[in-house]
Scaffold this active site. Structure first.
Site, PDB file in Angstrom:
ATOM      1  N   SER A   1       0.837  -1.208   0.000  1.00 24.12           N
ATOM      2  CA  SER A   1       0.000   0.000   0.000  1.00 24.12           C
ATOM      3  C   SER A   1       0.869   1.254   0.000  1.00 24.12           C
ATOM      4  CB  SER A   1      -0.938  -0.002   1.208  1.00 24.12           C
ATOM      5  OG  SER A   1      -0.197  -0.080   2.412  1.00 24.12           O
TER       6      SER A   1
ATOM      7  N   ASN B   1      -2.948  -1.898  13.112  1.00 23.92           N
ATOM      8  CA  ASN B   1      -4.405  -1.710  13.059  1.00 23.92           C
ATOM      9  C   ASN B   1      -4.860  -0.390  13.681  1.00 23.92           C
ATOM     10  OD1 ASN B   1      -4.245  -4.236  11.991  1.00 23.92           O
ATOM     11  ND2 ASN B   1      -5.267  -5.302  13.680  1.00 23.92           N
TER      12      ASN B   1
ATOM     13  N   THR C   1     -39.047  26.231 -12.754  1.00 26.57           N
ATOM     14  CA  THR C   1     -39.330  24.884 -12.260  1.00 26.57           C
ATOM     15  C   THR C   1     -39.520  24.039 -13.513  1.00 26.57           C
ATOM     16  OG1 THR C   1     -41.716  25.178 -12.150  1.00 26.57           O
ATOM     17  CG2 THR C   1     -40.492  25.671 -10.141  1.00 26.57           C
ATOM     18  N   HIS C   2     -39.109  22.761 -13.443  1.00 24.91           N
ATOM     19  CA  HIS C   2     -39.164  21.894 -14.620  1.00 24.91           C
ATOM     20  C   HIS C   2     -38.383  22.492 -15.796  1.00 24.91           C
ATOM     21  CE1 HIS C   2     -42.698  19.713 -12.830  1.00 24.91           C
ATOM     22  NE2 HIS C   2     -42.887  20.892 -12.299  1.00 24.91           N
TER      23      HIS C   2
ATOM     24  N   SER D   1     -11.530  24.243 -28.854  1.00 21.10           N
ATOM     25  CA  SER D   1     -11.710  22.962 -29.528  1.00 21.10           C
ATOM     26  C   SER D   1     -10.536  22.680 -30.439  1.00 21.10           C
ATOM     27  CB  SER D   1     -13.005  23.018 -30.337  1.00 21.10           C
ATOM     28  OG  SER D   1     -12.983  22.057 -31.358  1.00 21.10           O
TER      29      SER D   1
ATOM     30  N   LYS E   1     -15.281  27.559 -30.938  1.00 19.41           N
ATOM     31  CA  LYS E   1     -15.828  27.077 -29.663  1.00 19.41           C
ATOM     32  C   LYS E   1     -15.156  27.693 -28.442  1.00 19.41           C
ATOM     33  CE  LYS E   1     -18.462  24.243 -29.094  1.00 19.41           C
ATOM     34  NZ  LYS E   1     -18.253  22.810 -29.040  1.00 19.41           N
TER      35      LYS E   1
ATOM     36  N   ASN F   1     -15.682  26.510 -24.570  1.00 18.32           N
ATOM     37  CA  ASN F   1     -16.457  25.499 -23.856  1.00 18.32           C
ATOM     38  C   ASN F   1     -16.379  25.630 -22.337  1.00 18.32           C
ATOM     39  OD1 ASN F   1     -17.192  24.239 -26.286  1.00 18.32           O
ATOM     40  ND2 ASN F   1     -15.231  23.166 -26.343  1.00 18.32           N
TER      41      ASN F   1
ATOM     42  N   GLU G   1     -18.274  21.357 -16.785  1.00 17.87           N
ATOM     43  CA  GLU G   1     -18.556  19.987 -17.237  1.00 17.87           C
ATOM     44  C   GLU G   1     -17.762  18.961 -16.440  1.00 17.87           C
ATOM     45  OE1 GLU G   1     -18.987  19.679 -21.826  1.00 17.87           O
ATOM     46  OE2 GLU G   1     -17.817  21.499 -21.427  1.00 17.87           O
TER      47      GLU G   1
ATOM     48  N   TYR H   1     -10.317  -6.109  12.575  1.00 21.17           N
ATOM     49  CA  TYR H   1      -9.680  -5.667  11.345  1.00 21.17           C
ATOM     50  C   TYR H   1      -9.638  -6.791  10.307  1.00 21.17           C
ATOM     51  CZ  TYR H   1      -6.306  -3.725   8.076  1.00 21.17           C
ATOM     52  OH  TYR H   1      -5.703  -3.257   6.938  1.00 21.17           O
TER      53      TYR H   1
ATOM     54  N   GLN I   1      -7.737  -2.120   3.961  1.00 22.94           N
ATOM     55  CA  GLN I   1      -6.628  -1.360   3.381  1.00 22.94           C
ATOM     56  C   GLN I   1      -7.111  -0.554   2.176  1.00 22.94           C
ATOM     57  OE1 GLN I   1      -2.706  -3.211   2.848  1.00 22.94           O
ATOM     58  NE2 GLN I   1      -2.896  -2.820   0.671  1.00 22.94           N
TER      59      GLN I   1
ATOM     60  N   LYS J   1      -8.416   3.615   1.735  1.00 20.33           N
ATOM     61  CA  LYS J   1      -7.691   4.877   1.572  1.00 20.33           C
ATOM     62  C   LYS J   1      -7.875   5.535   0.208  1.00 20.33           C
ATOM     63  CE  LYS J   1      -4.521   2.838   3.862  1.00 20.33           C
ATOM     64  NZ  LYS J   1      -5.468   2.180   4.786  1.00 20.33           N
TER      65      LYS J   1
END
Lengths: 457, 457, 457, 457
Positions: B23, B110, B155-156, B277, B283, B285, B290, B317, B322, B325
């Site tokens: 690890s 542990n 709304t919607h 782009s 473009k 963007n 996003e 444990y 492990q 993380k």
């Protein structure tokens, strides 16, 4: 039946759309909270002179009447009327006439459904907190009853060190304590009244939102009307708390299932909490624990469902949010059923303390005690660890337990080993010695029991 | 290199196993917290005379040295030594000799990894809370700056009612407020010291866990040693909070993306926060928004990963843990990066208030105001709603706005309509009138701004 | 009522356990498949002379009778009898006497429920494949109808290049094609008969599993009895396919919602497929699309639920697996409802082709065409891209479209630009030119339409 | 460094944005596939005379050179250049001059990244299919080697019926067979070439997409350019397959962990595939199996991440989709590592066949055999089941095994019981008798082994 919003529409809603969009089949569960919310709203409207006292009285009486008819099963729920709000409002107007048409003044379904769901979750979370508390008490009782029993403590599902059964059981009490606290924190954030936010921007009518909130027993009034109708954090937080609690239950279930195996034989579940096989006559299966473990997936799934739903929704209300209710309802019911059935099962559980005690000494479980013994004699821990490793290896190769070595043999591994090593090899002694705070010694287990007894009073 | 636990083993670990189980490639991120924890542990051991003052001093100095070499990149991390704990302990013993072999007395990996992860998350959650606060301040500043601007409320995703841009922005401030509170509640439950629980059952050596906890700045000591090493609630709760915050960011991102379209044109992002782009030269963007929306999935996935991992694990444990993380680290970094980049982007954002104002009056957005006008004239809300619906329908069929109807035409829909209807049709007037608590009126937006300014001081 | 497995039990099952463990409330949905499976099983038993022909006839007639009574609603489902299997078997024995007690010979509920669920999913997947096919046909029809219409193609939700509306619609046809193929592959793996695997190890009775499988219309018999009862891959694979299809629907829903906004105004949904507001009389909301998008979360959640459930289960059957049915049923119903309502909605949809065409030329959407024009004139693409970028920037700063520049102005950016650039700036021309395979030119769209028409015959 | 798309931009990208949006830190893993794709693209451009043969040669040679420098670690990856595509193209132009600027003709990063990811997944899925095949072979070998060993078969983790160890092992071979088939079906749908779809609408340049696809070894060319760049179905389907395979591995891991416990003692893992404890010298932990079980969560999480990401994205490409790579890469690496390490571990595994055999007779595991014996004597199954239940109960109350009852005692339960019952009580006999297709008899296990041997040749 004419839709209450049909003013600008020229065509009837398609039948498939009606059944696709209806929510009455599941949101009728909110009827009590809907009526409670409408009652408070009507009282507030009258107090602010937006409707007359007489109209409010008629509304409240009408709602009371509807309440009775739902209770006794005679209320005609209709999916044409879409949801619980429209079903109740329509019936009200039918029963009491024009005053009914005034109930929806200065509110919208957007704030109405939010208040209903919050009232519902407040009730259910209080219940869940009580069920958790009851379960904690059962664990404390079991811990106290079995507090003398020694068992193997595990890591990696390998026997590691002897522990007290009571100590192991109290680990669950500690988990449920955190669960309770989490639900209580969530409750705090759920206890906020959105009613009066209307569609999204509030109203030009002279409402008193604080008064409605007070009538409904809310701690607080929501401060931003757009947020009020687009917020489902309380439901997501509830589902997160429920998922973590179910995770705890799945771990307990796993242990109960393991402990019920022929191989472990640590516990015996009563006939009342096990079931049989349709083909194998000898089977007695821990079905309740298995189902509890399986239902964990269901609650995880509900959390994912609502997180997915809310992702990327622009403000304020979107119809997607109608789908918030099923995962919440299902999680509430699943969690409550698990907590209830578990409590009963535990009360009927028998621990095979003899076998627990026997196995607690197997598997070289007091090896760490030897290492700590050597540390007390001045050997650096890493060397002590290595010496003990060699002792264990020698026992394994001769297929004998640690107690199978003579003192002479033991001393050969280190000159620091002398006669006082003997009690160290005894699991009961090992347990007694672990008096560090939170450790497995009887005194520490006693302390934990007292701590929780006080806390759970 | 010899494994520190190799005493009882006769064969070398397989190479594929070594790289499968190591690890160090990711838990080295915890080096500071590991050294901090070891330093406190050594001090406690000396105070309790489990090791000498001199040994402790050597350990602390050795750890300090290691800290320097990690910081300057000269520390030789080795995957044969599995994890950050073993890497540091090995180097320590190499550097300072026998005293190093005493550091691991009365602890285990542990409890060590549990304390490291808690120290890490405490630091990061405090940082996240600060980042959220900074973001809230930016929103309040934007709200204040644009508080006069009227925009269509949705709304919607359909224009519903005019609202103040400031009101809309403050909805996000309210969300981030709940996020902050949730992280703070999680912090409270993370602020518990497991060190000294050892492998699972505590120790027979005379440790003082409260002292270690105090040195490390923990609020509390964990009360059950088995629970201490098998509990990852704090990580799960953190991931839940992170998921909900990311959900908020995804909603904001969605709005920023929508508002940047040619169709909405509500905002203009600066060149500094957009990209181009590789094929379409024109473009510009909204990539940052996003990606922020996309990264929501990542944090949801991390939550699912850890929930799945913990499901059904028996106490205490298990090595599965492990894998806790990576999802935690990734979520911390993702969330912090999003909060930081967002703050910068918002400060550079330009609102097209002219267009916002123009569109706020389109789409019959003041229809609700007509209905409320009729209510004030005594028409029951449902009738008022229906009358307004008919007015709207008539406008639609003639393709004119509400203001396109003459007073005479309006009155034809209801005798209650008279000259005082005119200002009601104006979006600015509509906004001004919504003075209910939390509503969109300038006075209420002002109140919210003041509330948050005080809170965020 | 006595449990059929109660032989070895001395205590009655607890009431809370009964309601916790029952599945009849939801698995009764499998009644037809259960009766079908039992009928085939009885026929096989008789053929193999494990029971007599007469007994088999009695069983089959009895099952037929039960079928009728379930159909007409008179069958008394009982949760004491746990599940659909026991409910039917009990009723059978009650109706036809001792022969009924022979039906469960050489099978177990473990293989029985597996065969029921596979029969159910086979039916439903075939239906889903048909619904997808119908939807594809609708898309092809829409594409053909609107094949001349030019619209803006988007990346990053920014207008990128003009495309044909038909081309855009066919992208969904392609998605649904993959969905269909995935379901068909899943169907192949679902079409395997586990009946006769019994509890987990087969039987010593002389069964003929191939015969049962043939009677039930299965393609194959499962080859390993332990795997047969512990395998839920087919359900997981179904849920994965369903999740991906819902993802496609969520993308379509998002576009329908966007296109319905006042800002885009690309489509108009009919009154039949939209709903109104309880407070804002002017609203016409794309609720169906919103709900479809929201329901995506539900199906994702169901997939997570079953993946979680199956994680870490030892072989063979575990009771956890009873929880497989609800996520499967719910996903089937959700997906089918979405596909059905969507098809209707699309047929009623009106495209605002005039606006589509108008906007397709805005936003410098033919910039790429200029770059490709320059490439044709020998300018390396990267230079062509940069030159075009400068042209666009200059237009933006002057707030004019590309067609707003005179030829002279255009040529100033590159000597390669001459009169033949003019048609290049026209969106319709741009579309016509993109004749690369799969491109947006009318010829390529025609090719796609023909391809799908043939495929969908 | 100047961005290749910077033509229309007036301000430099912010530094935080640069590090937020870069993907080079992870997509450099695709360098081989990117170069492969570019090479084929250049060849096609030359063949179609869009660039000259000489230019193509220069490009191909330049790419080859870059390939070498990446391989030997000297390539200077830059996050300013955002991604692998721009890093390589920039270096190319720097190295070979103007011809490099022509490479990006008639393509876009949108189709380029799609082709890269498909090429990568094709390679990796083929590898995974091989690893699964190898694992199947190992299972078949283990099954063959241990085919005589009888062990307890489990349901509900309760001993149910004796089975052959080989039969149990072959259940996993069957699971991996389905996994392989699923990956192969996914491979089929991944084997489609999107290159040439350009940004979203194809190109006006005379490309030959079929030729590029052929050079790259694709089975098919994608038919709709908009779909080509917005489709990530193949990645989602891969993640679904990976999740199901990991679920299988988690079940196997669970069994290996259980079987390694002191309580089961069914297997012994070699030192090479286990690890020790930093504090308990006697421990030998099944870490590999535990990690494998834990990593299941990781792959589930990756699936959720991408499903969430794709939800509700409008067509065509959105930058969110850049986040598709990490979950895919991580799942590929996790799955491959698990399959590899598992194969080694299994080859080193020792089964404790003596204990398996011993325990296979415990727990009344031949009870079903008694019931089937009675059925053969004409007793209806339900009665036979009940009689056997009573026999078991009587044994339990006297704490004796089934073989502890005398024939006389046995007959007292049913007059149908006579001397020929004795062999029925023997686990080895029980196994031998279960000759139904797919059952656990040696003949059926032999059949399965032969079946798989042929299949895996």
């Amino acid at each position: 039946m004419k839709k209450l919003w049909s003013g600008r529409f020229t065509q009837k809603t398609s039948g498939t759309v009606e059944s696709f969009t209806e929510s009455i089949s599941f949101d009728k569960k909110l009827w009590k909270h809907d009526i409670k919310g409408s009652t408070a709203h009507a009282r507030m409207l009258a107090r602010q002179r937006i409707i007359t006292k007489k109209e409010a009285d008629a509304i409240v009486a009408g709602l009371q009447q509807i309440s009775v008819s739902i209770e006794n099963g005679s209320f005609p729920f209709s999916s044409e009327l879409e949801d619980i709000h429209m079903n109740i409002e329509s019936a009200l107007t039918e029963n009491i006439g024009p005053a009914g048409k005034k109930l929806h003044t200065a509110r919208s379904r957007n704030d109405q459904v939010a208040v209903d769901l919050r009232l519902y979750l407040k009730d259910e979370m209080k219940k869940i907190v009580q069920l958790l508390k009851a379960l904690q008490r059962t664990f404390v009782r079991l811990a106290e009853k079995n507090k003398g029993a020694v068992m193997p403590g595990y890591t990696h599902l390998q026997r590691a060190q002897p522990v007290l059964l009571g100590h192991h059981l109290l680990a669950y009490t500690a988990m449920f304590q955190r669960d309770r606290e989490r639900f209580q924190d969530c409750l705090k954030r759920t206890d906020v009244c959105p009613l009066g936010a209307c569609a999204l921007s509030g109203t030009s009518l002279p409402t008193d939102r604080a008064y409605t909130a007070k009538l409904l027993g809310f701690r607080e009034v929501s401060g931003n009307s757009i947020d009020s109708v687009s917020d489902r954090d309380f439901a997501l937080e509830f589902l997160s708390c429920a998922a973590i609690t179910m995770m705890h239950l799945s771990r307990l279930a796993e242990e109960l299932i393991l402990w019920s195996t022929e191989e472990f034989r640590f516990i015996e579940m009563s006939d009342r909490f096990t079931t049989g096989s349709s083909i194998m006559p000898q089977k007695k299966n821990p079905d309740v624990a298995e189902l509890m473990r399986g239902k964990t997936g269901r609650v995880y799934g509900n959390l994912v469902a609502l997180l997915t739903l809310m992702k990327g929704l622009p403000l304020a209300y979107n119809r997607d949010m109608q789908e918030d209710k099923l995962p919440v309802f299902d999680s509430v019911e699943t969690l409550e059923a698990c907590l209830e059935v578990l409590d009963g099962m535990l009360q009927d559980l028998k621990f095979n303390t003899e076998r627990l005690s026997l196995t607690s000494g197997e598997g070289y479980s007091t090896a760490t005690d030897i290492a700590e013994y050597l540390v007390r004699k001045g050997v650096p821990f890493r060397e002590a660890h290595e010496i003990t490793g060699r002792i264990v290896l020698s026992c394994i190769s001769r297929n004998i337990p640690l107690t199978g070595l003579s003192l002479k043999e033991l001393s050969a591994f280190s000159p620091k080993i002398s006669g006082d090593i003997i009690p160290v090899l005894d699991p009961a002694e090992s347990v007694r010695a672990r008096t560090s705070f939170g450790g497995t010694s009887p005194s520490e287990v006693r302390r934990q029991i007292n701590y929780f007894k006080k806390l759970l009073k």
